[in-house]
Design a protein around this motif. Sequence first.
Motif, mmCIF file in Angstrom:
data_model
loop_
_atom_site.group_PDB
_atom_site.id
_atom_site.type_symbol
_atom_site.label_atom_id
_atom_site.label_comp_id
_atom_site.label_asym_id
_atom_site.label_seq_id
_atom_site.Cartn_x
_atom_site.Cartn_y
_atom_site.Cartn_z
ATOM 1 N N ALA A 16 -0.291 11.974 4.228
ATOM 2 C CA ALA A 16 1.070 11.967 3.678
ATOM 3 C C ALA A 16 1.326 10.675 2.915
ATOM 4 C CB ALA A 16 2.094 12.153 4.795
ATOM 5 N N ARG A 17 0.853 9.566 3.441
ATOM 6 C CA ARG A 17 1.037 8.277 2.759
ATOM 7 C C ARG A 17 0.277 8.264 1.432
ATOM 8 N NH1 ARG A 17 2.994 3.258 4.015
ATOM 9 N NH2 ARG A 17 2.182 1.606 2.691
ATOM 10 N N GLN A 18 -0.938 8.779 1.415
ATOM 11 C CA GLN A 18 -1.713 8.822 0.176
ATOM 12 C C GLN A 18 -1.009 9.676 -0.875
ATOM 13 O OE1 GLN A 18 -5.643 10.147 1.262
ATOM 14 N NE2 GLN A 18 -6.228 8.174 2.116
ATOM 15 N N GLN A 19 -0.456 10.803 -0.461
ATOM 16 C CA GLN A 19 0.277 11.663 -1.387
ATOM 17 C C GLN A 19 1.503 10.936 -1.942
ATOM 18 O OE1 GLN A 19 1.084 15.224 0.849
ATOM 19 N NE2 GLN A 19 -0.940 16.092 0.433
ATOM 20 N N ALA A 20 2.210 10.231 -1.066
ATOM 21 C CA ALA A 20 3.394 9.481 -1.497
ATOM 22 C C ALA A 20 2.999 8.396 -2.486
ATOM 23 C CB ALA A 20 4.101 8.870 -0.284
ATOM 24 N N GLU A 21 1.920 7.687 -2.204
ATOM 25 C CA GLU A 21 1.477 6.617 -3.103
ATOM 26 C C GLU A 21 1.053 7.168 -4.460
ATOM 27 O OE1 GLU A 21 -1.443 4.338 -0.959
ATOM 28 O OE2 GLU A 21 0.081 3.430 0.320
ATOM 29 N N LEU A 49 2.233 9.880 -5.899
ATOM 30 C CA LEU A 49 3.450 10.272 -6.590
ATOM 31 C C LEU A 49 4.175 9.050 -7.158
ATOM 32 C CD1 LEU A 49 5.403 12.540 -7.386
ATOM 33 C CD2 LEU A 49 6.514 12.229 -5.165
ATOM 34 N N VAL A 50 4.260 7.997 -6.375
ATOM 35 C CA VAL A 50 4.917 6.768 -6.828
ATOM 36 C C VAL A 50 4.149 6.173 -8.011
ATOM 37 C CG1 VAL A 50 5.435 4.393 -6.155
ATOM 38 C CG2 VAL A 50 6.039 6.263 -4.639
ATOM 39 N N GLN A 51 2.834 6.182 -7.948
ATOM 40 C CA GLN A 51 2.031 5.650 -9.055
ATOM 41 C C GLN A 51 2.242 6.465 -10.332
ATOM 42 O OE1 GLN A 51 0.329 2.896 -9.320
ATOM 43 N NE2 GLN A 51 0.444 2.266 -7.195
ATOM 44 N N LYS A 52 2.363 7.780 -10.190
ATOM 45 C CA LYS A 52 2.599 8.639 -11.344
ATOM 46 C C LYS A 52 3.923 8.283 -12.018
ATOM 47 C CE LYS A 52 3.691 13.375 -12.527
ATOM 48 N NZ LYS A 52 4.257 14.579 -11.978
ATOM 49 N N HIS A 53 4.964 8.137 -11.208
ATOM 50 C CA HIS A 53 6.271 7.791 -11.764
ATOM 51 C C HIS A 53 6.279 6.367 -12.321
ATOM 52 C CE1 HIS A 53 8.146 11.533 -10.734
ATOM 53 N NE2 HIS A 53 7.789 11.406 -9.474
ATOM 54 N N GLU A 76 4.979 6.353 -15.797
ATOM 55 C CA GLU A 76 5.981 6.819 -16.751
ATOM 56 C C GLU A 76 6.986 5.714 -17.072
ATOM 57 O OE1 GLU A 76 7.783 10.594 -15.718
ATOM 58 O OE2 GLU A 76 5.876 11.290 -14.883
ATOM 59 N N VAL A 77 7.398 4.977 -16.045
ATOM 60 C CA VAL A 77 8.333 3.864 -16.245
ATOM 61 C C VAL A 77 7.687 2.802 -17.129
ATOM 62 C CG1 VAL A 77 9.492 1.933 -15.095
ATOM 63 C CG2 VAL A 77 9.635 4.236 -14.124
ATOM 64 N N GLN A 78 6.427 2.508 -16.851
ATOM 65 C CA GLN A 78 5.729 1.496 -17.642
ATOM 66 C C GLN A 78 5.618 1.930 -19.106
ATOM 67 O OE1 GLN A 78 1.695 0.643 -16.491
ATOM 68 N NE2 GLN A 78 1.762 -1.363 -17.455
ATOM 69 N N LYS A 79 5.350 3.204 -19.321
ATOM 70 C CA LYS A 79 5.231 3.710 -20.693
ATOM 71 C C LYS A 79 6.568 3.581 -21.435
ATOM 72 C CE LYS A 79 3.430 7.741 -20.755
ATOM 73 N NZ LYS A 79 3.112 9.172 -20.833
ATOM 74 N N MET A 80 7.673 3.860 -20.742
ATOM 75 C CA MET A 80 8.985 3.814 -21.389
ATOM 76 C C MET A 80 9.506 2.392 -21.566
ATOM 77 S SD MET A 80 11.131 7.029 -19.878
ATOM 78 C CE MET A 80 10.691 6.902 -18.157
ATOM 79 N N MET A 131 5.693 -3.008 -15.736
ATOM 80 C CA MET A 131 5.270 -2.317 -14.518
ATOM 81 C C MET A 131 6.272 -2.590 -13.410
ATOM 82 S SD MET A 131 3.093 -0.291 -13.378
ATOM 83 C CE MET A 131 2.408 0.328 -11.871
ATOM 84 N N PRO A 132 6.833 -1.552 -12.812
ATOM 85 C CA PRO A 132 7.785 -1.771 -11.725
ATOM 86 C C PRO A 132 7.078 -2.236 -10.446
ATOM 87 C CG PRO A 132 7.372 0.565 -11.982
ATOM 88 C CD PRO A 132 6.641 -0.135 -13.100
ATOM 89 N N VAL A 133 7.816 -2.905 -9.596
ATOM 90 C CA VAL A 133 7.317 -3.283 -8.280
ATOM 91 C C VAL A 133 7.535 -2.085 -7.368
ATOM 92 C CG1 VAL A 133 7.588 -4.860 -6.347
ATOM 93 C CG2 VAL A 133 7.910 -5.691 -8.681
ATOM 94 N N LEU A 134 6.488 -1.707 -6.637
ATOM 95 C CA LEU A 134 6.547 -0.493 -5.830
ATOM 96 C C LEU A 134 6.549 -0.822 -4.342
ATOM 97 C CD1 LEU A 134 3.793 1.430 -7.815
ATOM 98 C CD2 LEU A 134 6.263 1.476 -8.192
#
Length: 74
Positions: free
Chosen positions: A11-16, A18-22, A25-29, A33-36
């Motif tokens: 579950a943690r790997q899946q969450a990480e 997903l967070v990396q994917k978003h 997108e934030v970095q591209k826009m 790079m956001p702090v996660l």
Amino acid sequence: MAVGELMREEARQQAEQLVQKHAAEVQKMSNAMPVLFVREGQRRDELLKLIAEEPSISILVLGASTGPKGPGPL
């Protein structure tokens, strides 16, 4: 106990992922790079602890789903 730990880790790997994917997108826009942060526990409690621990946090943005199941708990 080992099965529970394996499920928690998956579950943690899946969450990480997903967070990396978003974050990508934030970095591209924004070109930054956001702090996660990925934490486990009650959402409200962990959010309040994080805000107390990280004085550099100056803005908090909450998002809610507009899907048929509703916005969920905020």
